[in-house]
Structures are given as C-alpha cells and as structure tokens.
Design a protein around this motif. Structure first.
Motif, PDB file in Angstrom:
ATOM      1  N   VAL A 217       0.851  -1.192   0.000  1.00  0.00           N
ATOM      2  CA  VAL A 217       0.000   0.000   0.000  1.00  0.00           C
ATOM      3  C   VAL A 217       0.886   1.241   0.000  1.00  0.00           C
ATOM      4  O   VAL A 217       1.835   1.335   0.768  1.00  0.00           O
ATOM      5  CB  VAL A 217      -0.923   0.024   1.239  1.00  0.00           C
ATOM      6  CG1 VAL A 217      -1.772   1.290   1.265  1.00  0.00           C
ATOM      7  CG2 VAL A 217      -1.804  -1.220   1.281  1.00  0.00           C
ATOM      8  N   LEU A 218       0.529   2.186  -0.886  1.00  0.00           N
ATOM      9  CA  LEU A 218       1.208   3.481  -0.932  1.00  0.00           C
ATOM     10  C   LEU A 218       0.183   4.566  -0.654  1.00  0.00           C
ATOM     11  O   LEU A 218      -0.841   4.652  -1.339  1.00  0.00           O
ATOM     12  CB  LEU A 218       1.831   3.719  -2.314  1.00  0.00           C
ATOM     13  CG  LEU A 218       2.434   5.110  -2.554  1.00  0.00           C
ATOM     14  CD1 LEU A 218       3.618   5.361  -1.615  1.00  0.00           C
ATOM     15  CD2 LEU A 218       2.850   5.257  -4.016  1.00  0.00           C
TER      16      LEU A 218
ATOM     17  N   ASN B 207       1.733  -0.213 -12.389  1.00  0.00           N
ATOM     18  CA  ASN B 207       1.777  -1.516 -11.728  1.00  0.00           C
ATOM     19  C   ASN B 207       0.934  -1.573 -10.461  1.00  0.00           C
ATOM     20  O   ASN B 207       1.124  -2.451  -9.631  1.00  0.00           O
ATOM     21  CB  ASN B 207       3.230  -1.886 -11.417  1.00  0.00           C
ATOM     22  CG  ASN B 207       4.064  -1.964 -12.680  1.00  0.00           C
ATOM     23  OD1 ASN B 207       3.658  -2.596 -13.648  1.00  0.00           O
ATOM     24  ND2 ASN B 207       5.197  -1.301 -12.690  1.00  0.00           N
ATOM     25  N   ALA B 208       0.004  -0.647 -10.311  1.00  0.00           N
ATOM     26  CA  ALA B 208      -0.903  -0.661  -9.154  1.00  0.00           C
ATOM     27  C   ALA B 208      -2.191  -1.371  -9.553  1.00  0.00           C
ATOM     28  O   ALA B 208      -2.724  -1.155 -10.640  1.00  0.00           O
ATOM     29  CB  ALA B 208      -1.202   0.753  -8.693  1.00  0.00           C
ATOM     30  N   THR B 209      -2.691  -2.196  -8.656  1.00  0.00           N
ATOM     31  CA  THR B 209      -3.922  -2.923  -8.925  1.00  0.00           C
ATOM     32  C   THR B 209      -5.141  -2.033  -8.700  1.00  0.00           C
ATOM     33  O   THR B 209      -6.071  -2.037  -9.508  1.00  0.00           O
ATOM     34  CB  THR B 209      -4.004  -4.173  -8.021  1.00  0.00           C
ATOM     35  OG1 THR B 209      -2.787  -4.925  -8.166  1.00  0.00           O
ATOM     36  CG2 THR B 209      -5.187  -5.049  -8.395  1.00  0.00           C
TER      37      THR B 209
ATOM     38  N   ALA C  82       7.138   3.163 -10.763  1.00  0.00           N
ATOM     39  CA  ALA C  82       7.246   1.874 -11.454  1.00  0.00           C
ATOM     40  C   ALA C  82       7.102   0.671 -10.520  1.00  0.00           C
ATOM     41  O   ALA C  82       7.036  -0.465 -10.985  1.00  0.00           O
ATOM     42  CB  ALA C  82       8.575   1.794 -12.200  1.00  0.00           C
ATOM     43  N   GLU C  83       7.027   0.918  -9.215  1.00  0.00           N
ATOM     44  CA  GLU C  83       6.920  -0.196  -8.273  1.00  0.00           C
ATOM     45  C   GLU C  83       5.532  -0.826  -8.316  1.00  0.00           C
ATOM     46  O   GLU C  83       4.571  -0.218  -8.758  1.00  0.00           O
ATOM     47  CB  GLU C  83       7.238   0.278  -6.844  1.00  0.00           C
ATOM     48  CG  GLU C  83       8.707   0.567  -6.654  1.00  0.00           C
ATOM     49  CD  GLU C  83       9.097   0.639  -5.199  1.00  0.00           C
ATOM     50  OE1 GLU C  83       8.466  -0.043  -4.356  1.00  0.00           O
ATOM     51  OE2 GLU C  83      10.043   1.389  -4.901  1.00  0.00           O
ATOM     52  N   HIS C  84       5.443  -2.048  -7.823  1.00  0.00           N
ATOM     53  CA  HIS C  84       4.171  -2.768  -7.768  1.00  0.00           C
ATOM     54  C   HIS C  84       3.496  -2.486  -6.424  1.00  0.00           C
ATOM     55  O   HIS C  84       4.087  -2.717  -5.376  1.00  0.00           O
ATOM     56  CB  HIS C  84       4.408  -4.274  -7.914  1.00  0.00           C
ATOM     57  CG  HIS C  84       4.882  -4.647  -9.274  1.00  0.00           C
ATOM     58  ND1 HIS C  84       4.024  -5.046 -10.259  1.00  0.00           N
ATOM     59  CD2 HIS C  84       6.118  -4.647  -9.820  1.00  0.00           C
ATOM     60  CE1 HIS C  84       4.714  -5.283 -11.363  1.00  0.00           C
ATOM     61  NE2 HIS C  84       5.993  -5.060 -11.122  1.00  0.00           N
TER      62      HIS C  84
ATOM     63  N   TYR D 144       0.525  -6.156   5.743  1.00  0.00           N
ATOM     64  CA  TYR D 144       0.698  -5.025   4.838  1.00  0.00           C
ATOM     65  C   TYR D 144       2.140  -4.556   4.816  1.00  0.00           C
ATOM     66  O   TYR D 144       2.813  -4.527   5.842  1.00  0.00           O
ATOM     67  CB  TYR D 144      -0.192  -3.851   5.271  1.00  0.00           C
ATOM     68  CG  TYR D 144      -1.657  -4.157   5.167  1.00  0.00           C
ATOM     69  CD1 TYR D 144      -2.356  -3.907   3.998  1.00  0.00           C
ATOM     70  CD2 TYR D 144      -2.345  -4.728   6.240  1.00  0.00           C
ATOM     71  CE1 TYR D 144      -3.711  -4.210   3.896  1.00  0.00           C
ATOM     72  CE2 TYR D 144      -3.697  -5.029   6.147  1.00  0.00           C
ATOM     73  CZ  TYR D 144      -4.369  -4.775   4.967  1.00  0.00           C
ATOM     74  OH  TYR D 144      -5.694  -5.080   4.877  1.00  0.00           O
ATOM     75  N   GLN D 145       2.584  -4.160   3.633  1.00  0.00           N
ATOM     76  CA  GLN D 145       3.853  -3.453   3.473  1.00  0.00           C
ATOM     77  C   GLN D 145       3.460  -2.041   3.047  1.00  0.00           C
ATOM     78  O   GLN D 145       2.844  -1.860   1.996  1.00  0.00           O
ATOM     79  CB  GLN D 145       4.705  -4.125   2.405  1.00  0.00           C
ATOM     80  CG  GLN D 145       6.054  -3.482   2.234  1.00  0.00           C
ATOM     81  CD  GLN D 145       6.868  -4.178   1.157  1.00  0.00           C
ATOM     82  OE1 GLN D 145       6.393  -5.052   0.448  1.00  0.00           O
ATOM     83  NE2 GLN D 145       8.107  -3.767   1.030  1.00  0.00           N
ATOM     84  N   VAL D 146       3.781  -1.060   3.879  1.00  0.00           N
ATOM     85  CA  VAL D 146       3.219   0.280   3.724  1.00  0.00           C
ATOM     86  C   VAL D 146       4.310   1.308   3.435  1.00  0.00           C
ATOM     87  O   VAL D 146       5.380   1.281   4.045  1.00  0.00           O
ATOM     88  CB  VAL D 146       2.471   0.699   5.010  1.00  0.00           C
ATOM     89  CG1 VAL D 146       1.679   1.987   4.777  1.00  0.00           C
ATOM     90  CG2 VAL D 146       1.549  -0.408   5.497  1.00  0.00           C
TER      91      VAL D 146
END
Length: 143
Positions: free
Chosen positions: A10-11, A98-100, A76-78, A36-38
């Motif tokens: 999550v960003l 690359n974001a869902t 560019a990160e997912h 979560y990786q935030v």
C-alpha cells in the motif's frame, strides 16, 4: 512465497507527505501488521510536520522511521493499492502502471490550520483520529 502469504503493498499519497499520508502509514502499519507493506510519499515532499510526530506519539505509535519522500522513484513499483489522502493529490496523481487499485480518501489538511498552537494541535488530533478510524474500518473490511 505464495500470493496468499505475500503482504499487501500500500502506498499513501498526499501533496507534501508531511501529515496525512504519514498518519495513514503509521496507522496501517499498526493495525495491519505483517499483512501489509506500507509506504507513503508526496507530490511535493517537505519535512514531516512536528505536530504529526506529536499526535502519533500520543497514541504510542512509532515515528522514528517516518520521513517525507517524493513519489517519482515509486511510480514503477508494484502496489496493490495506491491511496490518495487529499483532493489535490487525487487531481494530480501520476499513473502507477503496476498498481492494482487506486482509492481516494480525502481528509482535511491539518498543516493548513492557521489558528493558535492549541487549536492547530486539536486539528491534527481530529484528522489523526479520522484517519485512524478509516484505516481500522478498511482493515476490518479486508479481513
């Protein structure tokens, strides 16, 4: 690691990455744990507002790792979710190929408060609590 066991990335985005997105990051790290990786970032990053640190510390949340960052290196990160936390950022958000999912959760900017120190602190606390509640609801909905 299978997708079922991989943390949801999550960003949180805001204009300066000084208050709202930092609060959202700290609360999701707290309520979501290892699920979560935030990260958080800003379109025009400044410095983390000292009142942001103060109101998060009041809740016992760690703040030493929080720092304002720009969004460009992250494009560019997912990410599973890119969540804007202010209207200005939503209107000017870059495309994350690359974001869902992209979500918009607009909160008042506590740093824009121009009243006395006590009144500014109250605005920071109110916005912190609104973000905290939104994060708790969102995590519960995804459980």
């Amino acid at each position: 690691m299978t997708d079922a066991h991989r943390p949801v990335r999550v960003l949180f985005l805001c204009t300066g990455n000084t208050a709202r997105s930092q609060m959202a990051q700290a609360h999701l790290e707290h309520h979501g744990g290892a699920r979560y990786q935030v990260a958080s970032a800003g379109l025009e990053p400044g410095e983390v507002n000292p009142l942001t640190v103060q109101v998060l510390s009041e809740q016992g949340l760690p703040t030493g790792h929080l720092q304002a960052k720009g969004v460009k290196p992250l494009i560019a990160e997912h990410f599973t979710y890119v969540i804007t936390v202010c209207d200005r950022t939503e209107a000017n958000c870059p495309i994350f190929p690359n974001a869902t999912y992209r979500l918009s959760w607009a909160f008042d900017d506590p740093a824009a408060a121009t009243s006395s120190d006590d009144e500014r602190l109250q605005v920071f606390r109110r916005v912190r609590d609104e973000i905290d509640q939104r994060i708790q609801t969102w995590v519960a909905e995804r459980a």
